[in-house]
Design an enzyme around this catalytic site. Structure first.
Site, short mmCIF file in Angstrom:
data_model
loop_
_atom_site.label_atom_id
_atom_site.label_comp_id
_atom_site.label_asym_id
_atom_site.label_seq_id
_atom_site.Cartn_x
_atom_site.Cartn_y
_atom_site.Cartn_z
N HIS A 50 0.83 -1.26 -0.01
CA HIS A 50 0.13 0.08 -0.06
C HIS A 50 1.08 1.31 0.03
O HIS A 50 0.45 2.37 0.41
CB HIS A 50 -0.97 -0.01 1.40
CG HIS A 50 -1.89 -1.04 1.35
ND1 HIS A 50 -3.21 -0.96 0.59
CD2 HIS A 50 -1.90 -2.44 1.65
CE1 HIS A 50 -3.96 -2.00 0.99
NE2 HIS A 50 -3.06 -2.94 1.62
N ASN A 64 -10.23 -2.73 2.15
CA ASN A 64 -9.66 -2.91 1.03
C ASN A 64 -11.33 -2.83 0.20
O ASN A 64 -12.25 -2.87 0.62
CB ASN A 64 -9.25 -4.53 0.66
CG ASN A 64 -7.61 -4.37 1.00
OD1 ASN A 64 -7.03 -3.34 1.32
ND2 ASN A 64 -7.29 -5.55 0.99
N HIS A 72 -4.26 1.33 11.96
CA HIS A 72 -3.90 -0.03 12.82
C HIS A 72 -5.12 -0.76 12.87
O HIS A 72 -6.04 -0.01 13.67
CB HIS A 72 -3.27 0.20 13.83
CG HIS A 72 -2.90 -0.80 14.92
ND1 HIS A 72 -3.09 -2.01 14.37
CD2 HIS A 72 -2.61 -1.09 16.18
CE1 HIS A 72 -2.66 -2.95 15.42
NE2 HIS A 72 -2.66 -2.28 16.58
FE1 HDE Z 1 -2.51 -4.54 5.30
N1 HDE Z 1 -0.77 -3.81 5.94
N2 HDE Z 1 -1.76 -6.67 6.09
N3 HDE Z 1 -4.34 -5.60 4.70
N4 HDE Z 1 -3.20 -3.04 5.00
C1 HDE Z 1 -0.36 -2.71 5.67
O1 HDE Z 1 0.85 -1.32 7.28
C2 HDE Z 1 -0.71 -6.75 6.85
C3 HDE Z 1 -4.53 -6.96 4.95
C4 HDE Z 1 -4.44 -2.65 4.59
O2 HDE Z 1 -3.33 3.53 4.05
C5 HDE Z 1 1.03 -2.28 6.47
O3 HDE Z 1 1.15 0.94 7.73
C6 HDE Z 1 -0.59 -8.18 7.20
C7 HDE Z 1 -6.03 -7.15 4.84
C8 HDE Z 1 -4.64 -1.33 4.22
O4 HDE Z 1 -1.68 3.61 5.42
C9 HDE Z 1 1.49 -3.64 6.91
C10 HDE Z 1 -1.52 -8.68 6.73
C11 HDE Z 1 -6.47 -5.87 4.51
C12 HDE Z 1 -3.16 -0.87 4.26
C13 HDE Z 1 0.18 -4.58 6.81
C14 HDE Z 1 -2.51 -7.69 5.86
C15 HDE Z 1 -5.43 -4.86 4.63
C16 HDE Z 1 -2.37 -1.78 4.79
C17 HDE Z 1 1.96 -1.63 5.62
C18 HDE Z 1 -2.15 -10.21 6.54
C19 HDE Z 1 -7.94 -5.50 4.31
C20 HDE Z 1 -2.69 0.56 4.32
C21 HDE Z 1 1.97 -0.43 5.83
C22 HDE Z 1 -2.57 -10.78 8.03
C23 HDE Z 1 -8.65 -5.65 5.22
C24 HDE Z 1 -3.09 1.61 5.25
C25 HDE Z 1 1.40 -0.21 6.97
C26 HDE Z 1 -2.62 2.82 4.90
C27 HDE Z 1 -0.93 -1.61 5.24
C28 HDE Z 1 0.39 -5.75 7.45
C29 HDE Z 1 -3.80 -8.04 5.19
C30 HDE Z 1 -5.59 -3.27 4.33
C31 HDE Z 1 2.83 -4.23 6.61
C32 HDE Z 1 0.47 -8.73 7.99
C33 HDE Z 1 -6.66 -8.46 4.82
C34 HDE Z 1 -5.76 -0.62 3.66
O5 HDE Z 1 1.51 -3.42 8.43
#
Ligand code: HDE
Length: 693
Positions: free
Chosen positions: A79, A152, A343
């Site tokens: 993202h 998402n 978060h």
């Molecule tokens: Fe994320 N995801 N994600 N994700 N995600 C990040 O956090 C993560 C997942 C989503 O506009 C990171 O600040 C793991 C699902 C959005 O700043 C990180 C898993 C969904 C955004 C991270 C998922 C999301 C992130 C990278 C599997 C939809 C952007 C930078 C368990 C429900 C937020 C950050 C923004 C961002 C981890 C799966 C949505 C690395 C470990 C499912 C919208 O922390």
């Protein structure tokens, strides 16, 4: 003590007032160093003589350069490319029966929000319109603390357990040996991951569909994805899934268009959002919830904790509970979009988690990632992340601490400070986790109920219109067609043969793989009409129309049609061969704000070619004008042509074009009313798929 003593009443403006404290406007100011010392010169470093060496003593040069050298921070690992906007959220009616969350009780309260939209795979500088999932992260600044709904635009996820996330991301990111391709899943490692991790099947269907190439952020849905819990004042809990429904409906680009836009205007989505808000068009999404009673947890043929499954809306209706309005652009993209730290663990009383293993892993990952990205543990103090209610605890120090904590006591429990800051009871608003009973053996395994990977992939396929199905097949052929390994291509076809035999055959035919001998497709026949974009809202509001005109255009007609456009909320733009004023056949002047060189038809929703002999004759000589019309026709967009403009349309799009769906023509210059009406209706339809192109 009163439950909300010491808490500021939150309204729409409170976040804005808080941000005001940090805004800095350089206009009319003298330049200083960061220490506040006035700077006398900013173009030459301090040297020993005009041709001499630069001196160490030049603190101004060193400060300026050091700051510059450190301007970049690590981009988000996923993202990375995002764009945000401010607004507010209002609940339609008290949700007391379901949740005690304060911001969901009072319809008169406007809770400030900041939303960040994003793509997942590409780097920060990648194109907006690539085929990808879009992030839809909302921070609600509630009076009980920040609540983040980090979702998402696709309601399910690729994997079921967070421990696989690094593998998934390594597979879709550019391949490490040559760092290609950028912002694209059309390569071997991604499809190798897919074929070897069958739980991806359902989300892949979505990712290959039109959902992955939205027309704009304003026209896509958002989903919380995981199952969360609502808990009411009496402690009764229900499972809940969150939905954002765009008021303008769900609309997409066509693939060819998306690819062209990525070159012509890589900022297409952020520009669309920015410009809508600058124009004063409010960007609105309704918040919906699906709820399942705790007693009904096992009544479905899928596990409600499995993030690769959705709850069909026809089975569990979406209750619309409120509306979010985005109405203010950020002041500074770095300070706000880039430094925003979302978060999923930021919750308020009345909203709780479930044991979805993907969610559980996310609860760890987000804080961890901010620590490195934002350089230390005090990122909650950055203006965009600060809650609007006060916060007090014994966490002190660390990089970039902004709070100046007072007094000697920084521990709990204490007597020197009356045991303050003291934990709050549940009645006082203290967060108490839902007391779900948990027991089990320590095992690394997934539940049997998580093992059906194909039924909902098939449900999605069944729910698509014939055109949507065609798009999915083409997307597979494009993506898998770019995979070099024949074996991976074969594995992908075998995998999607478990979704639908016909789909697999069609993919196979495009990617050099033998069609599967036996149809092993899922037997599910259920459809969910809510999944098809065919059934979405259709409105002309905020659609853009390119008016192709030159000197001598029929100004009476254009004046009337423009008036009708404005009334319908459509945004017309005159495009000519040069910027500036063009004169109509009655001497009326209009300004061309773009030219056939600066823009392209892919950047507009529709085209209008007015009459006017001279105008049309001039345009006919321009290949770019012919291409413009031809391309819009090929992308199924509404096209209006009148008077002499019809001849231009036919020479660009072919002699059959005039009778095709979504092409509105009028030979009669006077009949602008019905012409405008028909054209506006055609524009509202978004695309005219039954056109022969
Ligand atoms: Fe994320 N995801 N994600 N994700 N995600 C990040 O956090 C993560 C997942 C989503 O506009 C990171 O600040 C793991 C699902 C959005 O700043 C990180 C898993 C969904 C955004 C991270 C998922 C999301 C992130 C990278 C599997 C939809 C952007 C930078 C368990 C429900 C937020 C950050 C923004 C961002 C981890 C799966 C949505 C690395 C470990 C499912 C919208 O922390």
């Amino acid at each position: 003590m009163n439950k909300h003593e010491g808490r500021r009443k939150v309204n729409e403006h409170s976040k804005d007032q808080q941000l005001e404290h940090y805004r800095s406007d350089n206009r009319g100011k003298k330049m200083t160093t960061n220490q506040g010392l006035r700077v006398s010169e900013d173009e030459h470093s301090l040297k020993a003589g005009v041709r001499g060496p630069t001196l160490m003593e030049d603190f101004h040069f060193r400060e300026k350069m050091t700051h510059f050298d450190h301007e970049r921070i690590p981009e988000r690992v996923v993202h990375a490319r995002g764009f945000g906007a401010h607004g507010y959220f209002q609940v339609y009616e008290p949700m007391t029966e379901y949740t005690k969350a304060k911001f969901l009780q009072d319809p008169s309260v406007k809770t400030p929000v900041f939303v960040r939209f994003s793509t997942v795979a590409g780097s920060r500088g990648s194109g907006d319109t690539v085929r990808d999932v879009r992030g839809f992260a909302t921070k609600f600044y509630t009076e009980e603390g920040n609540y983040d709904l980090v979702g998402n635009n696709i309601p399910v996820f690729f994997i079921q357990d967070a421990i696989k996330f690094p593998d998934l991301v390594h597979a879709f990111k550019p391949e490490p040996h040559h760092e290609m391709p950028q912002a694209s899943t059309a390569h071997d490692t991604f499809w190798d991951f897919v074929a070897n991790n069958e739980e991806t099947a359902h989300m892949i269907m979505w990712a290959m569909s039109d959902r992955a190439i939205p027309r704009s952020y304003r026209m896509m849905e958002g989903f919380g994805v995981h199952t969360f819990r609502f808990v009411n004042e009496q402690g009764k809990a229900r499972f809940v899934k969150f939905h954002w429904k765009p008021v303008l409906g769900i609309h997409s680009l066509v693939w060819d268009e998306a690819q062209t836009i990525a070159g012509k205007d890589p900022d297409y989505h952020r520009r669309d959002l920015w410009e809508a808000i600058e124009r004063g068009d409010e960007v609105e999404y309704e918040l919906g919830v699906q709820m399942i009673d705790e007693e009904d947890e096992f009544k479905f043929d899928f596990d409600i904790l499995d993030p690769t499954k959705l709850w069909p809306e026809e089975m569990v209706p979406v209750k619309i509970i409120g509306k979010m309005t985005l109405n203010r652009n950020q002041d500074n993209v770095f300070a706000e979009t880039e430094q925003a730290a979302f978060h999923p663990g930021n919750v308020v009383p009345g909203i709780d988690f479930t044991n979805d293993p993907l969610l559980q892993g996310r609860l760890f990952s987000y804080t961890d990632t901010q620590l490195i990205r934002l350089g230390g543990p005090n990122f909650h103090e950055i203006p965009i992340n600060r809650p609007v209610c006060p916060f007090h605890n014994n966490q002190y120090d660390g990089y970039h601490r902004m709070t100046i904590n007072q007094g000697p006591v920084a521990y709990h429990k204490n007597s020197l400070q009356n045991n303050d800051p003291a934990p709050a009871s549940e009645e006082e608003g203290g967060y108490v986790h839902y007391q779900e009973k948990v027991e089990g053996r320590k095992i690394r395994q997934c539940s049997e109920s998580f093992k059906d990977h194909y039924s909902q992939a098939k449900l999605f396929w069944n729910s698509m219109s014939p055109v949507e199905k065609e798009h999915i097949i083409s997307a597979f052929r494009f993506e898998v067609g770019k995979v070099k390994s024949k074996d991976v291509r074969r594995q992908v076809v075998a995998m999607f043969n478990r979704v639908d035999g016909d789909l697999a055959k069609q993919i196979a035919a495009g990617v050099g793989v033998k069609p599967p001998e036996k149809d092993e497709g899922s037997k599910v026949t259920l459809k969910s009409p809510a999944l098809s974009q065919e059934n979405t809202v259709q409105t002309p509001v905020t659609r853009t129309v390119a008016i192709l005109a030159e000197h001598g255009f029929d100004d009476t007609e254009v004046g009337r049609v423009m008036k009708a456009f404005h009334k319908a909320g459509i945004i017309p733009e005159i495009i000519s061969t040069a910027l500036g004023i063009i004169k109509g056949d009655n001497g009326k002047e209009m300004e061309a704000v773009n030219t056939l060189q600066t823009v392209d038809s892919v950047l507009y929703d529709a085209v209008y070619i007015p009459g006017g002999h001279e105008s049309v004759e001039r345009l006919k000589k321009q290949t770019a004008a012919l291409d413009f019309i031809h391309e819009a026709f090929g992308h199924y967009k509404a096209i209006g042509a009148s008077g002499e403009g019809i001849a231009l349309l036919l020479s660009a799009a072919g002699s059959h074009a005039g009778s095709q769906p979504g092409v509105i023509t009028s030979r009669n210059h006077k009949d602008t009313d019905s012409f405008s009406k028909d054209l506006i209706e055609a524009i509202a339809r978004h695309r005219h798929w039954n056109r022969k192109v």
